[in-house]
Design a protein around this motif. Structure first.
Motif, PDB file in Angstrom:
ATOM      1  N   GLN A  18       1.676   1.865   5.784  1.00  0.00           N
ATOM      2  CA  GLN A  18       1.773   2.738   6.887  1.00  0.00           C
ATOM      3  C   GLN A  18       2.526   1.628   7.792  1.00  0.00           C
ATOM      4  OE1 GLN A  18       2.622   7.138   7.527  1.00  0.00           O
ATOM      5  NE2 GLN A  18       0.211   6.271   8.817  1.00  0.00           N
ATOM      6  N   SER A  19       1.518   1.027   7.908  1.00  0.00           N
ATOM      7  CA  SER A  19       1.579   0.197   9.166  1.00  0.00           C
ATOM      8  C   SER A  19       1.748  -1.356   8.688  1.00  0.00           C
ATOM      9  CB  SER A  19       0.062  -0.097   9.706  1.00  0.00           C
ATOM     10  OG  SER A  19      -0.457   1.012   9.988  1.00  0.00           O
ATOM     11  N   PRO A  20       2.738  -2.053   9.520  1.00  0.00           N
ATOM     12  CA  PRO A  20       3.500  -3.242   8.699  1.00  0.00           C
ATOM     13  C   PRO A  20       2.131  -4.164   8.501  1.00  0.00           C
ATOM     14  CG  PRO A  20       4.575  -2.869  11.094  1.00  0.00           C
ATOM     15  CD  PRO A  20       2.980  -1.566  10.752  1.00  0.00           C
ATOM     16  N   LYS A  21       2.533  -5.166   7.912  1.00  0.00           N
ATOM     17  CA  LYS A  21       0.634  -6.633   7.018  1.00  0.00           C
ATOM     18  C   LYS A  21       0.329  -6.886   8.313  1.00  0.00           C
ATOM     19  CE  LYS A  21       4.181  -9.936   6.388  1.00  0.00           C
ATOM     20  NZ  LYS A  21       4.699 -11.076   4.976  1.00  0.00           N
ATOM     21  N   ALA A  22       1.066  -7.155   9.213  1.00  0.00           N
ATOM     22  CA  ALA A  22       0.106  -7.947  10.590  1.00  0.00           C
ATOM     23  C   ALA A  22      -0.464  -7.185  11.086  1.00  0.00           C
ATOM     24  CB  ALA A  22       1.418  -8.736  11.946  1.00  0.00           C
ATOM     25  N   GLU A  67       7.464  -6.669   5.184  1.00  0.00           N
ATOM     26  CA  GLU A  67       7.014  -6.395   6.547  1.00  0.00           C
ATOM     27  C   GLU A  67       6.224  -5.089   6.290  1.00  0.00           C
ATOM     28  OE1 GLU A  67       7.727  -5.628  10.706  1.00  0.00           O
ATOM     29  OE2 GLU A  67       6.509  -7.533   9.027  1.00  0.00           O
ATOM     30  N   TRP A  68       6.232  -4.088   5.005  1.00  0.00           N
ATOM     31  CA  TRP A  68       5.670  -3.272   4.362  1.00  0.00           C
ATOM     32  C   TRP A  68       5.095  -2.954   3.392  1.00  0.00           C
ATOM     33  CZ3 TRP A  68       9.054  -2.140   8.440  1.00  0.00           C
ATOM     34  CH2 TRP A  68       8.654  -1.474   9.106  1.00  0.00           C
ATOM     35  N   PRO A  69       3.424  -3.986   2.431  1.00  0.00           N
ATOM     36  CA  PRO A  69       3.714  -4.193   1.006  1.00  0.00           C
ATOM     37  C   PRO A  69       3.423  -3.458   0.386  1.00  0.00           C
ATOM     38  CG  PRO A  69       2.550  -4.949   3.077  1.00  0.00           C
ATOM     39  CD  PRO A  69       2.989  -4.677   3.703  1.00  0.00           C
ATOM     40  N   THR A  70       3.505  -3.880  -0.677  1.00  0.00           N
ATOM     41  CA  THR A  70       3.193  -2.095  -1.776  1.00  0.00           C
ATOM     42  C   THR A  70       2.096  -2.609  -1.835  1.00  0.00           C
ATOM     43  OG1 THR A  70       3.792  -2.975  -3.727  1.00  0.00           O
ATOM     44  CG2 THR A  70       5.305  -2.896  -3.062  1.00  0.00           C
ATOM     45  N   GLY A  71       1.490  -0.640  -2.644  1.00  0.00           N
ATOM     46  CA  GLY A  71       0.074  -0.861  -2.784  1.00  0.00           C
ATOM     47  C   GLY A  71       0.030  -1.868  -3.866  1.00  0.00           C
ATOM     48  N   ALA A  72       0.537  -2.238  -4.954  1.00  0.00           N
ATOM     49  CA  ALA A  72       0.388  -3.432  -5.674  1.00  0.00           C
ATOM     50  C   ALA A  72      -0.390  -4.875  -5.304  1.00  0.00           C
ATOM     51  CB  ALA A  72       1.542  -3.655  -6.904  1.00  0.00           C
ATOM     52  N   ILE A  90      -1.354  -5.151  -2.137  1.00  0.00           N
ATOM     53  CA  ILE A  90      -2.182  -4.930  -1.031  1.00  0.00           C
ATOM     54  C   ILE A  90      -3.569  -4.631  -1.475  1.00  0.00           C
ATOM     55  CG2 ILE A  90      -3.796  -2.864   0.175  1.00  0.00           C
ATOM     56  CD1 ILE A  90      -1.404  -4.391   1.514  1.00  0.00           C
ATOM     57  N   GLN A  91      -3.238  -4.217  -2.692  1.00  0.00           N
ATOM     58  CA  GLN A  91      -4.883  -4.720  -4.185  1.00  0.00           C
ATOM     59  C   GLN A  91      -5.056  -5.854  -4.449  1.00  0.00           C
ATOM     60  OE1 GLN A  91      -4.778  -5.785  -7.115  1.00  0.00           O
ATOM     61  NE2 GLN A  91      -7.323  -4.884  -7.157  1.00  0.00           N
ATOM     62  N   GLU A  92      -3.999  -7.158  -4.151  1.00  0.00           N
ATOM     63  CA  GLU A  92      -3.715  -8.637  -4.497  1.00  0.00           C
ATOM     64  C   GLU A  92      -4.574  -8.727  -3.422  1.00  0.00           C
ATOM     65  OE1 GLU A  92      -0.235 -11.809  -4.489  1.00  0.00           O
ATOM     66  OE2 GLU A  92       0.443  -9.998  -5.658  1.00  0.00           O
ATOM     67  N   TYR A  93      -4.341  -8.286  -2.003  1.00  0.00           N
ATOM     68  CA  TYR A  93      -4.736  -9.389  -0.898  1.00  0.00           C
ATOM     69  C   TYR A  93      -6.313  -8.803  -0.958  1.00  0.00           C
ATOM     70  CZ  TYR A  93      -5.432  -9.073   3.753  1.00  0.00           C
ATOM     71  OH  TYR A  93      -6.094  -9.167   5.262  1.00  0.00           O
ATOM     72  N   LEU A  94      -6.590  -7.358  -1.320  1.00  0.00           N
ATOM     73  CA  LEU A  94      -8.063  -7.828  -1.755  1.00  0.00           C
ATOM     74  C   LEU A  94      -8.763  -8.011  -2.578  1.00  0.00           C
ATOM     75  CD1 LEU A  94      -8.042  -3.495  -0.300  1.00  0.00           C
ATOM     76  CD2 LEU A  94      -8.233  -5.585   1.539  1.00  0.00           C
ATOM     77  N   ALA A  95      -8.458  -7.981  -3.386  1.00  0.00           N
ATOM     78  CA  ALA A  95      -8.855  -9.170  -4.272  1.00  0.00           C
ATOM     79  C   ALA A  95      -9.509 -10.602  -4.005  1.00  0.00           C
ATOM     80  CB  ALA A  95      -8.373  -9.040  -6.243  1.00  0.00           C
ATOM     81  N   ALA A  96      -7.989 -10.533  -2.952  1.00  0.00           N
ATOM     82  CA  ALA A  96      -8.108 -12.383  -2.617  1.00  0.00           C
ATOM     83  C   ALA A  96      -8.795 -12.106  -1.727  1.00  0.00           C
ATOM     84  CB  ALA A  96      -6.539 -12.440  -1.973  1.00  0.00           C
TER      85      ALA A  96
END
Length: 497
Positions: A51-55, A70-75, A77-83
């Motif tokens: 819901q919020s922009p990536k920054a 600007e608005w990442p997908t669920g996949a 965000i999961q990739e980001y959190l794993a990293a």
């Protein structure tokens, strides 16, 4: 200390990262096979985005990849959190695919029992299973008959493959962001797509008037100050005093733009009340394609309606009966009807002390229970800046473990929590998810947590955040600064074995 963290979503991961940096021994448990919590592949629905922009939806010291939208997908965000877990050494401490069955006091410590590892004793426990953990699925009359006829009833987090809706008559229950997200995905393949909306909510365009990113208006300190907080400071006193007419005009003008931009009046989708009342329901970002689908007829919204019962037609097909008597074909019913916030792994006597008489969580700073020493919560502060709020809460927990926080006595903290809940009742019309939703007071919460820690970002940066979106990266230096201070503090007494 040995610390068990329950949940490997963003709150659990940042807590593990900060506590590891503070020198603690942590284990992170999650029943899912991957990190991410609500972003896990086992829970995300088609069309899920932030819901919020990536920054704004990022940790202070780990920016989102530049190639993310600007608005990442669920996949993504999961990739980001794993990293994130890999970058900060959390991954070796993860116990994925592990369900925590019980967390029981053991003297001054806690016994944590899992199905995979049995029982182990730890010094402290952080509950980070999140406020979007267990879907609240309505118990409709006639469900057994409906399912026997081939109908399916799913929670939104259980709907993973859009192919399940292909060529079918689908009903989506709800009007929040997740309901609208999944509706757009379903509308592209279903035979019919009907939305059953008990209450219409105001929707904010991603680009207001097609030009201004909504973060420039609502994700700033000024945007937050448009909503009256528990106490007023500085410019807030003007906005809610002499400048009240200007403040209301600023908020309600966004609503006027939304009505025109989405053609809400034409389709009888103007919510009741004013845009100013948005906080009493939910601040929802409009899903791209939703109102376009309404305009072209591929999406039909039944406003102010609920499903009265599930049933079977004379022809033997599954249907749903609405409160106004309308009967709709319903091969698939997807319920985006919210979540329950629960801690079933805690014993009854501990749970009793966590809640008030209405079931609201009694958490000081959204973190510390009032009557369960050694137990903490993180992620029970849902906001537009959830990663930042969780990160600062993790730092607060680290400081408390080190005995470095000077907090009011229990009676004073209880009075503060009760007063905060009473304020939220009025400010949000009691729509605060049992005390766990702090929107639109996200940065107020950050300020209060940092006030306990005795740190804050620079005044000039704070000033820039009044007119520009708050950027979590501005808080990057606080964690290393506080952790350095904690290392220089006297070591607290160890818990007896």
């Amino acid at each position: 200390m040995r610390v068990a963290i329950i949940g490997a979503g963003l709150a659990g991961l940042t807590t593990a990262k900060v506590l590891l940096q503070a020198g603690h021994d942590v284990e992170v448990y999650d029943r899912a096979p991957d990190v991410g919590g609500v972003w896990s592949r086992t829970r995300r629905y088609p069309g899920l985005t932030t819901q919020s922009p990536k920054a704004q939806y990022s940790f202070s010291d780990f920016p989102m990849p530049r190639d993310f939208p600007e608005w990442p997908t669920g996949a993504q965000i999961q990739e980001y959190l794993a990293a994130y877990a890999d970058e900060f050494g959390v991954t070796p401490h993860l116990r994925l695919g592990t369900t925590v069955e019980s967390v029981v006091p053991d003297g001054a410590r806690w016994a944590v029992t899992t199905g995979a590892q049995g029982a182990s004793v730890v010094d402290r426990v952080v509950v980070a299973n999140g406020v979007f953990c267990e879907p609240a699925l309505p118990d409709y009359p006639g469900r057994a008959e409906f399912e026997a006829a081939g109908g399916r009833l799913l929670a939104g987090s259980e709907f993973h493959d859009v192919a399940e809706a292909r060529g079918k008559h689908v009903l989506v229950v709800g009007y929040g962001k997740s309901a609208c997200d999944v509706t757009v995905a379903i509308g592209e393949v279903a035979e019919t797509t009907d939305v059953i909306a008990r209450q219409l909510l105001w929707k904010v365009p991603r680009k207001i008037a097609g030009v201004v990113n909504f973060k420039m208006l609502l994700l700033t300190r000024l945007g937050e100050a448009l909503f009256r907080y528990r106490w007023l400071r500085g410019f807030e006193k003007f906005l809610h005093g002499p400048g009240n007419r200007l403040r209301r005009s600023m908020l309600n003008s966004i609503g006027s733009v939304s009505v025109r931009q989405f053609g809400l009046a034409k389709h009888d989708l103007v919510p009741r009340g004013r845009m100013e009342d948005i906080v009493k329901n939910a601040i929802g970002l409009a899903t791209e394609g939703f109102f376009e689908g309404v305009a072209d007829g591929s999406i039909r919204v039944h406003r102010d309606q609920v499903i009265q019962r599930l049933s079977v037609s004379d022809a033997g097909a599954p249907v749903a009966e609405l409160a106004d008597g309308t009967v709709l074909p319903a091969d698939l019913v997807v319920c985006a009807t919210g979540f329950t916030q629960g801690v079933p792994f805690l014993p009854e006597d501990v749970r009793k002390g966590l809640f008030d008489e209405r079931g609201n969580f009694l958490l000081y700073r959204q973190i510390q229970p009032l009557a369960a020493p050694g137990l903490y919560f993180n992620g029970y502060n849902s906001s537009f800046f959830s990663p930042l709020n969780a990160e600062m809460a993790a730092l607060w927990i680290a400081a408390d473990l080190a005995g470095a926080l000077t907090l009011p006595d229990e009676a004073s903290r209880r009075a503060d929590v009760v007063a905060q809940l009473a304020f939220l009742d009025v400010a949000t019309g009691a729509h605060h998810c049992r005390g766990t939703k702090i929107i639109p007071f996200s940065i107020h919460n950050v300020d209060e947590v940092l006030g306990d820690l005795g740190v804050q970002i620079g005044r000039f940066t704070r000033f820039t955040h009044w007119l520009n979106p708050v950027v979590p990266a501005a808080y990057r230096s606080l964690t290393p600064a506080v952790l350095t201070r904690l290392k220089d503090a006297p070591e607290p007494a160890k818990t007896p074995l």
